[in-house]
Write a protein that holds these residues in place. Structure first.
Motif, PDB file in Angstrom:
ATOM      1  N   UNK A 286       0.813  -1.208   0.000  1.00 27.08           N
ATOM      2  CA  UNK A 286       0.000   0.000   0.000  1.00 27.08           C
ATOM      3  C   UNK A 286       0.853   1.269   0.000  1.00 27.08           C
ATOM      4  N   UNK A 287       2.143   1.130  -0.180  1.00 25.79           N
ATOM      5  CA  UNK A 287       3.022   2.291  -0.166  1.00 25.79           C
ATOM      6  C   UNK A 287       4.192   2.129   0.772  1.00 25.79           C
ATOM      7  N   UNK A 332       8.707  -6.216 -10.330  1.00 26.91           N
ATOM      8  CA  UNK A 332       9.103  -4.863  -9.927  1.00 26.91           C
ATOM      9  C   UNK A 332       9.072  -4.808  -8.405  1.00 26.91           C
ATOM     10  N   UNK A 333      10.158  -4.375  -7.810  1.00 28.93           N
ATOM     11  CA  UNK A 333      10.247  -4.268  -6.347  1.00 28.93           C
ATOM     12  C   UNK A 333      10.485  -2.818  -5.963  1.00 28.93           C
ATOM     13  N   UNK A 334       9.730  -2.367  -4.994  1.00 30.35           N
ATOM     14  CA  UNK A 334       9.827  -0.979  -4.574  1.00 30.35           C
ATOM     15  C   UNK A 334       9.721  -0.898  -3.054  1.00 30.35           C
ATOM     16  N   UNK A 335       9.771   0.307  -2.536  1.00 30.35           N
ATOM     17  CA  UNK A 335       9.687   0.515  -1.093  1.00 30.35           C
ATOM     18  C   UNK A 335      10.064   1.935  -0.756  1.00 30.35           C
ATOM     19  N   UNK A 466       8.892   3.954  -5.802  1.00 34.63           N
ATOM     20  CA  UNK A 466       7.595   3.796  -6.452  1.00 34.63           C
ATOM     21  C   UNK A 466       7.271   4.940  -7.406  1.00 34.63           C
ATOM     22  N   UNK A 467       7.614   6.157  -7.039  1.00 34.83           N
ATOM     23  CA  UNK A 467       7.308   7.292  -7.904  1.00 34.83           C
ATOM     24  C   UNK A 467       8.025   7.191  -9.247  1.00 34.83           C
ATOM     25  N   UNK A 479       4.400  -8.907 -11.330  1.00 31.64           N
ATOM     26  CA  UNK A 479       4.269  -8.800  -9.875  1.00 31.64           C
ATOM     27  C   UNK A 479       4.924  -7.507  -9.415  1.00 31.64           C
ATOM     28  N   UNK A 480       4.258  -6.790  -8.520  1.00 30.26           N
ATOM     29  CA  UNK A 480       4.869  -5.654  -7.826  1.00 30.26           C
ATOM     30  C   UNK A 480       5.053  -6.060  -6.371  1.00 30.26           C
ATOM     31  N   UNK A 481       6.302  -6.181  -5.972  1.00 26.63           N
ATOM     32  CA  UNK A 481       6.623  -6.555  -4.590  1.00 26.63           C
ATOM     33  C   UNK A 481       7.096  -5.312  -3.844  1.00 26.63           C
ATOM     34  N   UNK A 482       6.683  -5.210  -2.597  1.00 24.56           N
ATOM     35  CA  UNK A 482       7.002  -4.020  -1.807  1.00 24.56           C
ATOM     36  C   UNK A 482       7.715  -4.430  -0.529  1.00 24.56           C
ATOM     37  N   UNK A 483       8.899  -3.885  -0.319  1.00 26.05           N
ATOM     38  CA  UNK A 483       9.620  -4.142   0.922  1.00 26.05           C
ATOM     39  C   UNK A 483       8.967  -3.370   2.054  1.00 26.05           C
TER      40      UNK A 483
END
Length: 776
Positions: A286-287, A332-335, A466-467, A479-483
Motif C-alpha cells: 500500500x506504499x 518490480x520491487x519498490x519501497x 515507487x514514484x 508482480x509488484x513486490x514491496x519491501x
C-alpha cells in the motif's frame, strides 16, 4: 575399511592383510578398467570363501531391475563434501544377492511374482543425480531448485573422469602439473597422489564443478589434446557455459559478500551474511508506510498495512506464478527510502553465487540503471549501441557466446536503481527492436527489453522507488513486490548481529525501545543502522544511558544523510564534494513549508499541485529527497498521491521550517492565523520564548496529537546541541550566533506543565527534555 564394508562394496578382501581399496565415489559406477579386472580375478580365486551377508558374482548381461537396497561404504580416506554419506555401488556387470536373515528356499512361491528376483544392482548408467548432503535439490516450487542433469555434479564428474582416463601416465602427470601450476605446493602435492578418479574427486572438492570443468578444458588445450577437448565439450554441451557461469558467480560473490551499510566508509564494511536480516516483502503493498504513531491512535488515512498472507521470501520472488499458472517474468520491487532494496539485491545474488538458492537459474546478470545512464553520452547517442554490446560492456566474458538466445535458457537480469536513470522512457512511441545486434538509442533498447522483445527468455527484476517505477506500464509487469521493513523481532535481531559485545547489544536494544518514535522509525533498516551507529558511539561516554534518548538529533542525522545520498546517487557528487548549495537548502526549506501547510490541514497526503505551490519539481521531492514516497493509486480516482516516508517525519519537517524562519529570517510564522487564548501571551513573538508560546497555544488548543510531536521537535531544534553542532555547516554557516533566551523557554514549559490537562503533561515533559538534555 573393515571386511563387511568391502563385502558390501562387492569385493572380497583377505582377512589377513590390508589391501589398498579405492575410496567410495558418489557419482555412480566409475571404476577404472584395471581395478575392474583385478577385482574380477580376486573373485575367481577366492570363490569358495566364507559366506557373507551380501555375495557378488559376475554374470553376463544381467537384467537391471529397479534398485531395492544399498549399503553404505566408508572410505579409509577423509570424506569430502561430495563422497560423504552417498551410495556405494557394485562393480560393473555384477549382481548382488541379498542373503539376509531368511533363506531363499524358505520363501513361498506365492510371495514371488513371475518377474521378481532377489537381486540388488547399482544405478543404471549414466548414474542418476543423487541428493547429497549439503547440496539439496528440491522441487521447482521450493528452494534451492533443481539443476539440469547435465549441469549437475555426477554428470560433470563422470565426463571429466572418462576423458582423462584416455591419457597415458606421462600425459596425465603433465596434465596434473599444468592444472595446478600456480597453486601452493601443499595443494599441488595433494592432487599428484592417486589415479584419475582420486584426481577428479579432489579438484571438484577444491574448485567446484564449474571451475574444475573450465580448468580441465584449458589445461587440455595447453597439452594440445584436441580430440579429448572436443569429446569433453560434446559431452558437456550444456556445461560449456561453465566459464561464464563461473565468472558470474565469482563476480557476484565479490560484489555482494561485503556490504557498506548506510553511509559507505573505508574500513567500515561488514560480511553481508553476518549482519543480514531479511525484511518483510509483500506482493499486495500500500506504499510501505508504517501507520503507527507515538501519540495519535490512528494517523490520517489512506495508509494501510498488508496482510500476512501477502508476504513472500526474497528468494521466492521468481517462484511466484501468474493467474494462468505460468511463472512470472517481470518483477518490480519498490519501497520507501531506506528500506533496503540494494542490500536485498546483494543478498539475492550472494545466495545464488553460493548455490544456496535458485540453483535452477543458469545466470544472473546485473544491468543497473546507474550503469545504463552511462550510454546516454553523446558518443553513444550519435552512433547508437546494441544490446549485445551493452552485455559485453557490463560482462566481458559473454563476448562471442549465444547462451542467452538459446530456447531453454533460464536467467535473470537485475535492473536496480530505476530512479537513477536520467530520462523518461517512452513505452508508447519507441520502435520495436528484436535483434540483439541492432544499434539504436539506449532508451529504445531498455523499452524493448522490458517489453520482452529483446532477450525474450530473460526474467527481469526491476527495482526503484515507487514514484519512478510507476512509469512502467502495468501490462509489462507480472508482480509488484514491496519491501515492508523490519518487525520488532527483526529489529532486535539486526542490532544483536551488529555487535560482538553481547552486553553492549543488549543495552542498545533496551535503550532504543525507551522512546516509541525511535522504535517505530526503526522499521526502516536504514534507520535501524542509524540506531546502531549512534548508540554505539554514545555508549563510549561514561555513564551514558541514564536518560532516555532524544528523537530530534536522530531526525537531523536522517535528513542530512539522505540529502548527502541524494547528491551522491543522483547528482554524482563525490564524498569530498558534498557541500550543500542553496539548491539543497531551498529543497529542505520548501519541503518543510509544504509539511507545515499539510499539518495545518491535518492531512498526510500531498499531490503534484501541492509540490508546485512551493515551487519545487515532483521528482526532486518524491524521488531525489529520500524523504517521501508515492502511495498506490486508488482504483476509483487513479490520481497520484504522495506522502512522507513516515508521518512523524512530516511533523519534523514542519518544525524545521518554523525554526529556520525564526532563526534565519527572524520571522514567527506561528503568529499568523487563529491562536487560541489558552493563556496570556507575555513574551515577544520574535523571541524564542514567544515562538514556543505560540506553538504551545496551538498544541493545547487542538486535539491530542495534532501538534504535540511538532512542538517536541521545535523545542529540540532550539537546543544548542541541535542547532549549533548538528545543523551548522549544512543549512547555514557555523558563524551564526546561538539562539538566545532558552532559559525563558524552559520557564515557560515548566509553568505550562503545572496548568496543563493531565493528558497533555507527558508530552510537555518530553518537550522540555528534548530542549535541555545534553548527554547525546
Amino acid at each position: 575399511m573393515d571386511s563387511e564394508s568391502n563385502q558390501a562394496a562387492g569385493s572380497d578382501v583377505e582377512s589377513g592383510s590390508e589391501t589398498y581399496e579405492r575410496p567410495p565415489s558418489s557419482y555412480g559406477s566409475m571404476k577404472s578398467e584395471c581395478d575392474e579386472m583385478e577385482k574380477k580375478s580376486d573373485e575367481e580365486e577366492e570363490g569358495g570363501g566364507g559366506i557373507p551377508e551380501v555375495v557378488c558374482f559376475a554374470a553376463p548381461d544381467p537384467p537391471a531391475p529397479p534398485v531395492v537396497g544399498s549399503q553404505m561404504g566408508h572410505s579409509r580416506y577423509t570424506e569430502t563434501l561430495y563422497t560423504e554419506a552417498t551410495e556405494q555401488t557394485r562393480p560393473p556387470d555384477g549382481m548382488v544377492i541379498d542373503a539376509g536373515s531368511e533363506e531363499l528356499d524358505d520363501l513361498e512361491e506365492a510371495e514371488l511374482d513371475e518377474d521378481d528376483e532377489l537381486l540388488t544392482t547399482c544405478s543404471p548408467e549414466p548414474p542418476e543425480p543423487l541428493e547429497m548432503e549439503g547440496l539439496p535439490q528440491e522441487d521447482e516450487s521450493s528452494q534451492p531448485g533443481k539443476l539440469d542433469p547435465e549441469l549437475d555434479l555426477p554428470y560433470i564428474f563422470k565426463s571429466i573422469q572418462e576423458v582423462l582416463s584416455r591419457l597415458n601416465n606421462d600425459e596425465l602427470f603433465k596434465f596434473k602439473i599444468w592444472f595446478k601450476k600456480w597453486e601452493p605446493l601443499p595443494v599441488l602435492q595433494q592432487i599428484l597422489d592417486g589415479d584419475v578418479l582420486d584426481f577428479v574427486d579432489k579438484i571438484i572438492e577444491l574448485f567446484g564443478q564449474d571451475k574444475a570443468l573450465t580448468k580441465t578444458i584449458s589445461t587440455l588445450e595447453r597439452l594440445e589434446k584436441t580430440e579429448e577437448i572436443n569429446e569433453l565439450k560434446t559431452k558437456c554441451a550444456k556445461a560449456q557455459t561453465a566459464l561464464f557461469r563461473f565468472y558470474l558467480k565469482e563476480f557476484l560473490f565479490r560484489k555482494s559478500q561485503i556490504t557498506h551499510e548506510g553511509v559507505p566508509q573505508a574500513g567500515k564494511q561488514q560480511f553481508l551474511n553476518a549482519v543480514y536480516v531479511e525484511p518483510q516483502i509483500s506482493i499486495r503493498g500500500f506504499g510501505g508506510v508504517d501507520p503507527s504513531h507515538e501519540i495519535l491512535t490512528q494517523t490520517p488515512k489512506p495508509i494501510q498495512v498488508p496482510s500476512e498472507d501477502s508476504l513472500v521470501a526474497l528468494n521466492n520472488l521468481f517462484r511466484l506464478q501468474k493467474e494462468d499458472g505460468s511463472p512470472v517474468k517481470t518483477v518490480v520491487t519498490t519501497g520507501i527510502p531506506g528500506v533496503g532494496m540494494s542490500v536485498s539485491v546483494a543478498k539475492f545474488c550472494l545466495d545464488w553465487s553460493e548455490e544456496k538458492a535458485n540453483r535452477d537459474i543458469q545466470y544472473i546478470l546485473k544491468l543497473s540503471f546507474r550503469s545504463l545512464r552511462h550510454f546516454r553520452n553523446k558518443e553513444y547517442e550519435e552512433e547508437g549501441i546494441s544490446m549485445q554490446e551493452i552485455l559485453e560492456y557490463c560482462h566481458a566474458p559473454i563476448k562471442g557466446l549465444k547462451i542467452l538466445e538459446e530456447e531453454n535458457a533460464k536467467y535473470i537480469i537485475i535492473m536496480d536503481c530505476y530512479d537513477c536513470y536520467e530520462a523518461p522512457l517512452d513505452f508508447q512511441k519507441a520502435p520495436e527492436i528484436t535483434d540483439n545486434n541492432t544499434k539504436t538509442h539506449i532508451d529504445i533498447l531498455i523499452v524493448n527489453l522490458i517489453r520482452g522483445n529483446l532477450l525474450p527468455n530473460a526474467r527481469l527484476w526491476i527495482l526503484g522507488r515507487r514514484a519512478a517505477v510507476t512509469e512502467i506500464p502495468s501490462k509489462f509487469v507480472d508482480v509488484v513486490a514491496e519491501l515492508q521493513g523490519f518487525t520488532d523481532e527483526m529489529k532486535d535481531d539486526y542490532l544483536t548481529k551488529h555487535f560482538a559485545d553481547a552486553q553492549l547489544s543488549a543495552k542498545i536494544v533496551r535503550h532504543y525501545k525507551r522512546v516509541p518514535t525511535i522504535q517505530i522509525l526503526a522499521r526502516q533498516p536504514f534507520f535501524t543502522w542509524m540506531v546502531s551507529r549512534i548508540f554505539k558511539s554514545c555508549y563510549k561516554q561514561e555513564n551514558y544511558g541514564s536518560n532516555k534518548p532524544r528523537v530530534t538529533p536522530f531526525l537531523i542525522h536522517f535528513i542530512i544523510i539522505q540529502t548527502n545520498r541524494m547528491l551522491k546517487f543522483y547528482f554524482r557528487k563525490r564524498d569530498n564534494e558534498q557541500k550543500w548549495t542553496k539548491v539543497e537548502v531551498n529543497l529542505l526549506r520548501m519541503l518543510g513549508k509544504m509539511s507545515f501547510k499539510m499539518l495545518e490541514k491535518n492531512t498526510n497526503v500531498f499531490t503534484e499541485e501541492d509540490v508546485k505551490d512551493v515551487a519545487l519539481e515532483l521528482n526532486e521531492v518524491v524521488v531525489f529527497s529520500g524523504l517521501c514516497t508515492e502511495l498506490v493509486p486508488t482504483a476509483i480516482t487513479g490520481k497520484r498521491t504522495f506522502c512522507f516516508s513516515h508521518y512523524t517525519i512530516q511533523e519534523f519537517m514542519a518544525a524545521l521550517y518554523v525554526f529556520l524562519a525564526f532563526y534565519l529570517d527572524s520571522k514567527n510564522v506561528l503568529e499568523s492565523g487563529f491562536l487560541p487564548r489558552v493563556f496570556s501571551y507575555k513574551y515577544n513573538g520574535k523571541s524564542a520564548a514567544g515562538l514556543v508560546q505560540c506553538a504551545v497555544a496551538r498544541t493545547l488548543g487542538s486535539k491530542l496529537g495534532h501538534y504535540d510531536m511538532f512542538l517536541r521537535y521545535l523545542c529540540g531544534l532550539l537546543s544548542e546541541h541541535c542547532h549549533c553542532n548538528l545543523l551548522a555547516g549544512f543549512l547555514y554557516s557555523h558563524g551564526i550566533p546561538k539562539v538566545e533566551g532558552l532559559k525563558e523557554v524552559e520557564q515557560l514549559l515548566e509553568q505550562t506543565i503545572q496548568s496543563a490537562p493531565e493528558d497533555r503533561k507527558r508530552n510537555l515533559y518530553e518537550c522540555l527534555r528534548e530542549m535541555t538534555q545534553k548527554d547525546d
